[in-house]
Design an enzyme around this catalytic site. Structure first.
Site, PDB file in Angstrom:
ATOM      1  N   ARG A   1       0.855  -0.800  -0.050  1.00  0.00           N
ATOM      2  CA  ARG A   1      -0.398  -0.020   0.033  1.00  0.00           C
ATOM      3  C   ARG A   1       0.712   1.415  -0.275  1.00  0.00           C
ATOM      4  NH1 ARG A   1      -2.653  -0.705   5.615  1.00  0.00           N
ATOM      5  NH2 ARG A   1      -0.114  -1.527   5.828  1.00  0.00           N
TER       6      ARG A   1
ATOM      7  N   GLU B   1       7.500   7.014  11.484  1.00  0.00           N
ATOM      8  CA  GLU B   1       7.232   8.032  12.808  1.00  0.00           C
ATOM      9  C   GLU B   1       8.247   8.470  12.835  1.00  0.00           C
ATOM     10  OE1 GLU B   1       5.984   6.319  16.646  1.00  0.00           O
ATOM     11  OE2 GLU B   1       7.707   6.130  17.005  1.00  0.00           O
TER      12      GLU B   1
ATOM     13  N   ASP C   1       7.444  23.651  14.337  1.00  0.00           N
ATOM     14  CA  ASP C   1       8.469  22.231  13.490  1.00  0.00           C
ATOM     15  C   ASP C   1       7.480  23.274  11.950  1.00  0.00           C
ATOM     16  OD1 ASP C   1       7.690  20.535  15.005  1.00  0.00           O
ATOM     17  OD2 ASP C   1       7.525  19.097  13.622  1.00  0.00           O
TER      18      ASP C   1
ATOM     19  N   HIS D   1      22.667  29.063   7.571  1.00  0.00           N
ATOM     20  CA  HIS D   1      21.553  29.427   8.478  1.00  0.00           C
ATOM     21  C   HIS D   1      21.803  29.043   9.878  1.00  0.00           C
ATOM     22  CE1 HIS D   1      18.929  30.358   5.316  1.00  0.00           C
ATOM     23  NE2 HIS D   1      19.461  31.028   5.121  1.00  0.00           N
TER      24      HIS D   1
ATOM     25  N   LYS E   1      18.070  21.426  15.935  1.00  0.00           N
ATOM     26  CA  LYS E   1      17.521  21.552  15.173  1.00  0.00           C
ATOM     27  C   LYS E   1      17.207  19.578  14.644  1.00  0.00           C
ATOM     28  CE  LYS E   1      18.247  25.215  12.858  1.00  0.00           C
ATOM     29  NZ  LYS E   1      18.618  25.744  11.570  1.00  0.00           N
TER      30      LYS E   1
ATOM     31  N   TYR F   1      12.270  20.353   9.653  1.00  0.00           N
ATOM     32  CA  TYR F   1      12.975  20.012  10.452  1.00  0.00           C
ATOM     33  C   TYR F   1      12.078  21.081  12.052  1.00  0.00           C
ATOM     34  CZ  TYR F   1      13.640  25.577   9.233  1.00  0.00           C
ATOM     35  OH  TYR F   1      12.815  26.768   9.132  1.00  0.00           O
TER      36      TYR F   1
END
Lengths: 172, 72
Positions: free
Chosen positions: A24, A29, A48, A62, A69, A129
């Site tokens: 499928r 997770e 998030d 950056h 992060k 992130y």
């Protein structure tokens, strides 16, 4: 079971989450606080964000002095560079690159005082992130992708850049 | 029919010139190698990676290895 690996940069971790695949599709997770903390990723995330890019775009480099992060690739593929930007550290200026993709599903944990930048390798990529602090533009530093101090290797010669990233911030 | 040379170079080009670029993440060339793995099994492969980076070259090498070592 999630696998957490050290990298060449102290504090930067490469994380390989377990995922399930059948006829499928796939299931993954992306983050589980209890599990990740048990594996040493003991960080409280509060925000998030998603950054979408098209091919040959570089976003970054950056960072700030406060934020952890946890970076994932939700779609496509990108080339990620993480650099130690802590001038008090012996590792200042050291960098490492990674390829994150929807196929390999790997994640990279970036500590504070490290910069991250990514190049979109596919037609489109979705960069996700989690952050341990709320985004605050005034705290941010920017390192130019081709800052001659660091000699960072990128698989592109003429990337698409924002004005901020084109000018960057070079400490003399 | 596959012409068998002594060395197979594998790369991505821009459709006009032989630019020797690194493979894309969904490279059709990998499927070609897999489908013809019996014919090509004794031919060394050179993975070209102009305009690329070492990390990406290693990732593409793993991508090819993983596919060729799969049973189906």
């Amino acid at each position: 079971m999630v696998e957490v690996c050290k990298t060449e940069l102290e504090g930067v971790l490469l994380i390989k989450p377990a995922f399930f695949k059948d006829h499928r599709g796939e299931y993954i997770e992306l983050y589980n606080e209890k599990l990740y903390k048990s594996k040493g990723v003991d960080i409280d995330f509060v925000e998030d964000d998603i950054s979408v890019a098209k091919k040959n775009v570089i976003k970054g480099i950056h960072g700030d002095a406060l934020t952890w992060k946890l970076i994932s690739c939700l779609h496509g593929e990108f080339y990620l560079v993480v650099i130690n930007y802590d001038e008090q550290s012996r590792g200042f200026g050291r960098w490492q690159s990674f390829v994150l993709s929807e196929a390999n599903k790997q994640q990279v944990l970036v500590p504070p005082k490290h910069g991250n930048g990514h190049l979109c390798l596919s037609e489109k990529s979705i960069f996700h992130y989690k952050q341990s602090a709320y985004y605050e533009p005034s705290r941010q530093f920017t390192i130019r992708w081709n800052d001659p101090r660091f000699n960072i290797e990128w698989p592109v010669n003429n990337p698409i850049l924002s004005e901020r990233d084109r000018l960057g911030h070079i400490v003399q | 029919m596959i012409y068998i040379s002594s060395l197979l170079h594998i790369s991505e080009n821009d459709g006009r010139a032989d630019t020797h670029n690194i493979l894309l993440g969904n490279a059709w060339q990998v499927e070609f190698l897999y489908k013809n793995r019996e014919t090509l099994k004794d031919i060394p492969i050179a993975l070209e990676w102009h305009h690329s980076a070492l990390t990406l070259a290693f990732e593409r090498f793993e991508m090819i290895s993983d596919r060729l070592l799969k049973k189906s």
